[in-house]
Design a protein around this motif. Structure first.
Motif, PDB file in Angstrom:
ATOM      1  N   ALA A  40      15.729  97.189   7.182  1.00 26.15           N
ATOM      2  CA  ALA A  40      15.378  96.437   5.973  1.00 26.15           C
ATOM      3  C   ALA A  40      16.357  95.284   5.796  1.00 26.15           C
ATOM      4  CB  ALA A  40      15.434  97.352   4.749  1.00 26.15           C
ATOM      5  N   ARG A  41      15.799  94.108   5.483  1.00 23.85           N
ATOM      6  CA  ARG A  41      16.636  92.924   5.339  1.00 23.85           C
ATOM      7  C   ARG A  41      16.865  92.581   3.882  1.00 23.85           C
ATOM      8  NH1 ARG A  41      16.351  89.757  10.196  1.00 23.85           N
ATOM      9  NH2 ARG A  41      16.764  87.857   9.047  1.00 23.85           N
ATOM     10  N   THR A  42      18.110  92.304   3.558  1.00 20.13           N
ATOM     11  CA  THR A  42      18.458  91.800   2.236  1.00 20.13           C
ATOM     12  C   THR A  42      19.030  90.403   2.421  1.00 20.13           C
ATOM     13  OG1 THR A  42      19.036  94.026   1.512  1.00 20.13           O
ATOM     14  CG2 THR A  42      19.850  92.201   0.167  1.00 20.13           C
ATOM     15  N   THR A  43      18.468  89.435   1.692  1.00 18.22           N
ATOM     16  CA  THR A  43      18.968  88.070   1.805  1.00 18.22           C
ATOM     17  C   THR A  43      19.973  87.795   0.704  1.00 18.22           C
ATOM     18  OG1 THR A  43      16.867  87.354   2.737  1.00 18.22           O
ATOM     19  CG2 THR A  43      18.307  85.646   1.863  1.00 18.22           C
ATOM     20  N   THR A  44      21.148  87.335   1.082  1.00 16.46           N
ATOM     21  CA  THR A  44      22.192  87.066   0.094  1.00 16.46           C
ATOM     22  C   THR A  44      22.394  85.569  -0.123  1.00 16.46           C
ATOM     23  OG1 THR A  44      23.981  86.970   1.704  1.00 16.46           O
ATOM     24  CG2 THR A  44      23.377  89.150   0.875  1.00 16.46           C
ATOM     25  N   GLY A  45      21.892  84.746   0.790  1.00 17.69           N
ATOM     26  CA  GLY A  45      22.057  83.315   0.657  1.00 17.69           C
ATOM     27  C   GLY A  45      23.469  82.837   0.961  1.00 17.69           C
ATOM     28  N   CYS A  46      24.285  83.733   1.424  1.00 18.03           N
ATOM     29  CA  CYS A  46      25.689  83.416   1.691  1.00 18.03           C
ATOM     30  C   CYS A  46      25.825  82.586   2.965  1.00 18.03           C
ATOM     31  CB  CYS A  46      26.450  84.740   1.819  1.00 18.03           C
ATOM     32  SG  CYS A  46      28.174  84.591   2.249  1.00 18.03           S
ATOM     33  N   ARG A  47      26.783  81.664   2.944  1.00 14.82           N
ATOM     34  CA  ARG A  47      27.087  80.885   4.154  1.00 14.82           C
ATOM     35  C   ARG A  47      28.591  80.883   4.396  1.00 14.82           C
ATOM     36  NH1 ARG A  47      22.740  81.527   5.196  1.00 14.82           N
ATOM     37  NH2 ARG A  47      21.051  80.110   5.782  1.00 14.82           N
ATOM     38  N   HIS A  48      29.202  81.985   4.042  1.00 13.98           N
ATOM     39  CA  HIS A  48      30.651  82.072   4.150  1.00 13.98           C
ATOM     40  C   HIS A  48      31.096  81.949   5.613  1.00 13.98           C
ATOM     41  CE1 HIS A  48      34.696  83.200   3.038  1.00 13.98           C
ATOM     42  NE2 HIS A  48      34.707  84.136   3.959  1.00 13.98           N
ATOM     43  N   GLN A  49      32.142  81.163   5.817  1.00 17.69           N
ATOM     44  CA  GLN A  49      32.667  81.027   7.169  1.00 17.69           C
ATOM     45  C   GLN A  49      33.957  81.825   7.305  1.00 17.69           C
ATOM     46  OE1 GLN A  49      32.953  76.882   8.238  1.00 17.69           O
ATOM     47  NE2 GLN A  49      30.739  76.673   8.402  1.00 17.69           N
ATOM     48  N   THR A  50      34.015  82.620   8.335  1.00 15.19           N
ATOM     49  CA  THR A  50      35.178  83.450   8.602  1.00 15.19           C
ATOM     50  C   THR A  50      35.865  82.948   9.866  1.00 15.19           C
ATOM     51  OG1 THR A  50      34.046  85.382   7.688  1.00 15.19           O
ATOM     52  CG2 THR A  50      35.963  85.801   9.080  1.00 15.19           C
ATOM     53  N   SER A  51      37.121  82.619   9.719  1.00 16.94           N
ATOM     54  CA  SER A  51      37.889  82.191  10.888  1.00 16.94           C
ATOM     55  C   SER A  51      38.692  83.367  11.409  1.00 16.94           C
ATOM     56  CB  SER A  51      38.832  81.047  10.530  1.00 16.94           C
ATOM     57  OG  SER A  51      39.718  80.798  11.612  1.00 16.94           O
ATOM     58  N   LEU A  52      38.516  83.648  12.691  1.00 17.59           N
ATOM     59  CA  LEU A  52      39.228  84.777  13.281  1.00 17.59           C
ATOM     60  C   LEU A  52      40.703  84.489  13.494  1.00 17.59           C
ATOM     61  CD1 LEU A  52      36.555  85.912  15.842  1.00 17.59           C
ATOM     62  CD2 LEU A  52      37.361  87.191  13.872  1.00 17.59           C
ATOM     63  N   ILE A  53      41.089  83.219  13.347  1.00 18.99           N
ATOM     64  CA  ILE A  53      42.498  82.912  13.552  1.00 18.99           C
ATOM     65  C   ILE A  53      43.187  82.501  12.255  1.00 18.99           C
ATOM     66  CG2 ILE A  53      42.178  82.299  15.979  1.00 18.99           C
ATOM     67  CD1 ILE A  53      42.332  79.374  15.184  1.00 18.99           C
ATOM     68  N   ALA A  54      42.473  82.560  11.120  1.00 20.89           N
ATOM     69  CA  ALA A  54      43.095  82.262   9.830  1.00 20.89           C
ATOM     70  C   ALA A  54      44.222  83.254   9.581  1.00 20.89           C
ATOM     71  CB  ALA A  54      42.070  82.349   8.711  1.00 20.89           C
ATOM     72  N   GLY A  55      45.333  82.749   9.116  1.00 20.03           N
ATOM     73  CA  GLY A  55      46.446  83.628   8.807  1.00 20.03           C
ATOM     74  C   GLY A  55      47.250  84.055  10.021  1.00 20.03           C
ATOM     75  N   THR A  56      46.871  83.565  11.163  1.00 21.65           N
ATOM     76  CA  THR A  56      47.648  83.879  12.363  1.00 21.65           C
ATOM     77  C   THR A  56      48.397  82.630  12.797  1.00 21.65           C
ATOM     78  OG1 THR A  56      46.074  83.187  14.062  1.00 21.65           O
ATOM     79  CG2 THR A  56      45.732  85.362  13.082  1.00 21.65           C
ATOM     80  N   VAL A  57      49.268  82.814  13.753  1.00 20.81           N
ATOM     81  CA  VAL A  57      50.054  81.692  14.258  1.00 20.81           C
ATOM     82  C   VAL A  57      49.148  80.642  14.891  1.00 20.81           C
ATOM     83  CG1 VAL A  57      50.442  82.717  16.525  1.00 20.81           C
ATOM     84  CG2 VAL A  57      52.121  81.130  15.581  1.00 20.81           C
ATOM     85  N   MET A  58      47.938  81.052  15.253  1.00 26.21           N
ATOM     86  CA  MET A  58      47.037  80.130  15.926  1.00 26.21           C
ATOM     87  C   MET A  58      46.372  79.160  14.954  1.00 26.21           C
ATOM     88  SD  MET A  58      45.242  82.571  18.765  1.00 26.21           S
ATOM     89  CE  MET A  58      45.092  84.056  17.785  1.00 26.21           C
ATOM     90  N   HIS A  59      46.370  79.542  13.650  1.00 21.04           N
ATOM     91  CA  HIS A  59      45.671  78.730  12.670  1.00 21.04           C
ATOM     92  C   HIS A  59      46.349  77.382  12.478  1.00 21.04           C
ATOM     93  CE1 HIS A  59      42.986  77.888   9.431  1.00 21.04           C
ATOM     94  NE2 HIS A  59      43.959  77.750   8.564  1.00 21.04           N
ATOM     95  N   GLY A  60      45.564  76.347  12.333  1.00 16.29           N
ATOM     96  CA  GLY A  60      46.102  75.036  12.028  1.00 16.29           C
ATOM     97  C   GLY A  60      46.634  74.274  13.226  1.00 16.29           C
ATOM     98  N   THR A  61      46.431  74.804  14.374  1.00 17.94           N
ATOM     99  CA  THR A  61      46.859  74.077  15.569  1.00 17.94           C
ATOM    100  C   THR A  61      45.630  73.530  16.273  1.00 17.94           C
ATOM    101  OG1 THR A  61      46.669  75.787  17.237  1.00 17.94           O
ATOM    102  CG2 THR A  61      48.631  75.825  15.835  1.00 17.94           C
ATOM    103  N   HIS A  62      45.866  72.645  17.154  1.00 26.81           N
ATOM    104  CA  HIS A  62      44.770  72.116  17.952  1.00 26.81           C
ATOM    105  C   HIS A  62      44.842  72.612  19.386  1.00 26.81           C
ATOM    106  CE1 HIS A  62      43.424  69.596  14.700  1.00 26.81           C
ATOM    107  NE2 HIS A  62      44.652  69.163  14.532  1.00 26.81           N
ATOM    108  N   LEU A  63      45.769  73.514  19.586  1.00 22.39           N
ATOM    109  CA  LEU A  63      45.873  74.065  20.931  1.00 22.39           C
ATOM    110  C   LEU A  63      44.683  74.974  21.223  1.00 22.39           C
ATOM    111  CD1 LEU A  63      49.629  75.082  21.208  1.00 22.39           C
ATOM    112  CD2 LEU A  63      48.467  73.262  22.443  1.00 22.39           C
ATOM    113  N   PRO A  64      44.209  74.929  22.404  1.00 29.14           N
ATOM    114  CA  PRO A  64      43.146  75.858  22.760  1.00 29.14           C
ATOM    115  C   PRO A  64      43.627  77.298  22.603  1.00 29.14           C
ATOM    116  CG  PRO A  64      43.409  74.179  24.470  1.00 29.14           C
ATOM    117  CD  PRO A  64      44.564  74.035  23.509  1.00 29.14           C
ATOM    118  N   LEU A  65      42.715  78.147  22.220  1.00 28.14           N
ATOM    119  CA  LEU A  65      43.077  79.546  22.027  1.00 28.14           C
ATOM    120  C   LEU A  65      43.741  80.142  23.254  1.00 28.14           C
ATOM    121  CD1 LEU A  65      40.035  81.230  20.271  1.00 28.14           C
ATOM    122  CD2 LEU A  65      42.252  80.701  19.289  1.00 28.14           C
TER     123      LEU A  65
END
Ligand SMILES: [Zn+2]
Length: 108
Positions: A76-101
Motif C-alpha cells: 500500500a502506498r502513502t503519498t507524503t509529498g515530501c522532497r527532503h534531501q538527505t546527504s550521506l556525508i552531512a556532518g562528516t569530515v567529507m561534508h563541504g569539500t569538493h574532493l571526490p568521495l
C-alpha cells in the motif's frame, strides 16, 4: 519483484556516457553506495516523512531525494509529498569539500 533497493535516476537509461561514467563517477558512486548500505541496512528511510522511496541525485550520488512515497509491507502506498534531501556525508569530515568521495576512502 526486481525493483532495486537503491534505484537511481538513470536506472532505465544509459549513463551520460560510458567514458564519463567510468572516469569521474564510478568510484564516487561506489563509495556512495557503500555509505547508503551502511546507513540504511534494509533500504532508504526518509528522516522527515518516513518514506521509503528515493532518488539519488545524478550529480551528487551521496544525496538522496525523498520521492514522498511510503510503501508498506502489503504494497500500500502513502503519498507524503515530501522532497527532503538527505546527504550521506552531512556532518562528516567529507561534508563541504569538493574532493571526490574516493579520496576520503583512500585516506581512511
Ligand atoms: Zn520524505
Amino acid at each position: 519483484m526486481s525493483e532495486s533497493l537503491f534505484p537511481t535516476r538513470w536506472a532505465n537509461d544509459k549513463p551520460p556516457s560510458l567514458e564519463k561514467f567510468t572516469s569521474d563517477f564510478a568510484d564516487d558512486y561506489a563509495c556512495a553506495e557503500y555509505l547508503a548500505k551502511k546507513r540504511w541496512k534494509s533500504g532508504f528511510r526518509c528522516p522527515r516523512c518516513g518514506g521509503n522511496r528515493a532518488w539519488r541525485l545524478e550529480a551528487r550520488p551521496w544525496v538522496w531525494e525523498c520521492q514522498g512515497v511510503l510503501v508498506d509491507d502489503n504494497g500500500a502506498r502513502t503519498t507524503t509529498g515530501c522532497r527532503h534531501q538527505t546527504s550521506l556525508i552531512a556532518g562528516t569530515v567529507m561534508h563541504g569539500t569538493h574532493l571526490p568521495l574516493r579520496i576520503w576512502f583512500l585516506a581512511a
